[in-house]
Scaffold this motif. Sequence first.
Motif, short mmCIF file in Angstrom:
data_model
loop_
_atom_site.label_atom_id
_atom_site.label_comp_id
_atom_site.label_asym_id
_atom_site.label_seq_id
_atom_site.Cartn_x
_atom_site.Cartn_y
_atom_site.Cartn_z
N MET A 1 0.84 -1.20 0.00
CA MET A 1 0.00 0.00 0.00
C MET A 1 0.87 1.25 0.00
SD MET A 1 -2.89 1.10 2.78
CE MET A 1 -3.86 -0.37 2.40
N THR A 2 0.61 2.15 -0.93
CA THR A 2 1.39 3.38 -1.02
C THR A 2 0.77 4.47 -0.17
OG1 THR A 2 0.16 4.11 -2.96
CG2 THR A 2 2.17 2.83 -3.33
N THR A 3 1.61 5.40 0.24
CA THR A 3 1.13 6.56 0.98
C THR A 3 1.66 7.82 0.32
OG1 THR A 3 3.03 6.56 2.47
CG2 THR A 3 1.12 5.27 3.14
N SER A 4 1.14 8.96 0.72
CA SER A 4 1.52 10.21 0.08
C SER A 4 2.87 10.74 0.55
CB SER A 4 0.44 11.27 0.36
OG SER A 4 0.45 11.60 1.74
N HIS A 5 3.37 10.29 1.72
CA HIS A 5 4.61 10.79 2.31
C HIS A 5 4.54 12.29 2.54
CE1 HIS A 5 6.40 6.86 1.73
NE2 HIS A 5 6.10 6.92 0.44
N ASP A 6 3.35 12.79 2.82
CA ASP A 6 3.16 14.21 3.10
C ASP A 6 2.82 14.35 4.58
OD1 ASP A 6 2.52 16.95 3.03
OD2 ASP A 6 0.43 16.48 2.61
N PRO A 7 3.67 15.01 5.38
CA PRO A 7 3.43 15.10 6.82
C PRO A 7 2.09 15.72 7.17
CG PRO A 7 5.68 15.72 6.32
CD PRO A 7 4.97 15.59 5.00
N GLU A 8 1.67 16.77 6.46
CA GLU A 8 0.39 17.41 6.77
C GLU A 8 -0.77 16.46 6.53
OE1 GLU A 8 -2.42 19.88 8.14
OE2 GLU A 8 -0.26 20.11 8.35
N ARG A 9 -0.76 15.76 5.42
CA ARG A 9 -1.82 14.79 5.13
C ARG A 9 -1.80 13.66 6.16
NH1 ARG A 9 -5.02 13.47 0.77
NH2 ARG A 9 -4.03 15.14 -0.43
N GLU A 10 -0.60 13.20 6.51
CA GLU A 10 -0.49 12.12 7.49
C GLU A 10 -1.08 12.55 8.84
OE1 GLU A 10 0.31 8.56 9.26
OE2 GLU A 10 0.51 9.03 7.12
N GLN A 11 -0.76 13.76 9.28
CA GLN A 11 -1.31 14.25 10.55
C GLN A 11 -2.82 14.45 10.46
OE1 GLN A 11 0.85 17.73 11.89
NE2 GLN A 11 2.83 16.76 11.50
N PHE A 12 -3.29 14.94 9.32
CA PHE A 12 -4.72 15.15 9.12
C PHE A 12 -5.46 13.81 9.19
CE2 PHE A 12 -7.72 17.91 6.25
CZ PHE A 12 -8.73 17.79 7.19
N ALA A 13 -4.92 12.79 8.52
CA ALA A 13 -5.54 11.47 8.55
C ALA A 13 -5.57 10.92 9.96
CB ALA A 13 -4.79 10.53 7.62
N THR A 14 -4.50 11.13 10.71
CA THR A 14 -4.46 10.67 12.10
C THR A 14 -5.53 11.37 12.93
OG1 THR A 14 -2.10 10.17 11.95
CG2 THR A 14 -3.01 10.50 14.15
N THR A 15 -5.73 12.66 12.69
CA THR A 15 -6.78 13.40 13.40
C THR A 15 -8.16 12.86 13.03
OG1 THR A 15 -5.41 15.40 13.42
CG2 THR A 15 -7.77 15.68 13.82
N PHE A 16 -8.40 12.63 11.75
CA PHE A 16 -9.67 12.04 11.32
C PHE A 16 -9.91 10.71 12.04
CE2 PHE A 16 -9.92 14.38 7.06
CZ PHE A 16 -11.16 14.94 7.32
N GLN A 17 -8.91 9.84 12.05
CA GLN A 17 -9.08 8.53 12.64
C GLN A 17 -9.34 8.61 14.14
OE1 GLN A 17 -9.11 5.55 10.80
NE2 GLN A 17 -9.95 4.83 12.74
N ALA A 18 -8.63 9.50 14.81
CA ALA A 18 -8.77 9.63 16.26
C ALA A 18 -10.13 10.19 16.67
CB ALA A 18 -7.65 10.51 16.81
N LEU A 19 -10.66 11.13 15.91
CA LEU A 19 -11.89 11.81 16.31
C LEU A 19 -13.16 11.10 15.84
CD1 LEU A 19 -10.87 15.54 15.73
CD2 LEU A 19 -10.95 14.28 17.88
N GLY A 20 -13.08 10.40 14.72
CA GLY A 20 -14.24 9.66 14.24
C GLY A 20 -15.15 10.49 13.35
N PRO A 21 -16.08 9.83 12.67
CA PRO A 21 -16.90 10.50 11.65
C PRO A 21 -17.88 11.54 12.17
CG PRO A 21 -17.68 8.26 12.00
CD PRO A 21 -16.38 8.39 12.75
N GLN A 22 -18.27 11.45 13.43
CA GLN A 22 -19.27 12.37 13.95
C GLN A 22 -18.66 13.57 14.67
OE1 GLN A 22 -21.80 9.82 16.33
NE2 GLN A 22 -23.01 9.20 14.55
N ALA A 23 -17.36 13.69 14.66
CA ALA A 23 -16.72 14.83 15.32
C ALA A 23 -17.15 16.13 14.65
CB ALA A 23 -15.20 14.68 15.25
N PRO A 24 -17.37 17.18 15.41
CA PRO A 24 -17.79 18.45 14.81
C PRO A 24 -16.63 19.13 14.10
CG PRO A 24 -17.39 18.74 17.15
CD PRO A 24 -17.25 17.26 16.88
N THR A 25 -16.99 20.03 13.19
CA THR A 25 -16.03 20.94 12.58
C THR A 25 -16.55 22.36 12.79
OG1 THR A 25 -17.00 21.22 10.37
CG2 THR A 25 -15.73 19.20 10.76
#
Length: 208
Positions: free
Chosen positions: A1-25
Amino acid sequence: MTTSHDPEREQFATTFQALGPQAPTILPGWDAADLLEHLSDRERDTPVVMAARLPGPLGRRAKTVREEQRARPWSERVERFRQGPGRSPVGAVDRLSGQGELLIHHEDLRRAQKDWEPRALSADQQAQAWRALTLLSRISVHVAADISLVSPRGGLQLRSRRSAGSLRVHGEALELLLWASGRDEVAQVRVHGDEGAIRALAEGRRGM
């Protein structure tokens, strides 16, 4: 599996995963799932989104594809985002523009959470935020005033053809980027200016 190797995207994805789909914005009516879908539409699924608006079998098939995508497990949808936009031209645009869309939307999610704190950006992320600011502020800030954006990385001048005065906005590059996009409720900046410019700011528009 390939990844983007982009630190900002990686951190953003980690935030998405940690907070879950119902987290507010901070975006009215949008939760994390809506934000992730927006990014997916932008990066990979634009043809599907456009086809879903068409009548007939093509439109119905596209709508089915979208429903199937929405039904996928959250972790799978986040991982798809983590891998990057693939061959989409969006990836090239983001690299040239300093990842402005990702930086802004990441904060849309982070800063809607209780007790959020500003994050420490790497030198590369700070440079990306400044590059995004220099490009996006010129098309997102519509205020009848001469504006000086001042950060530790330097200054940026935004001139108005019908200036009612002058403003100085101080902050880190990311904070100025959020301010230029109209996110006053979370942007940590200091604004100084004469009466005419302050009035023009209230009457003007910021954001895409």
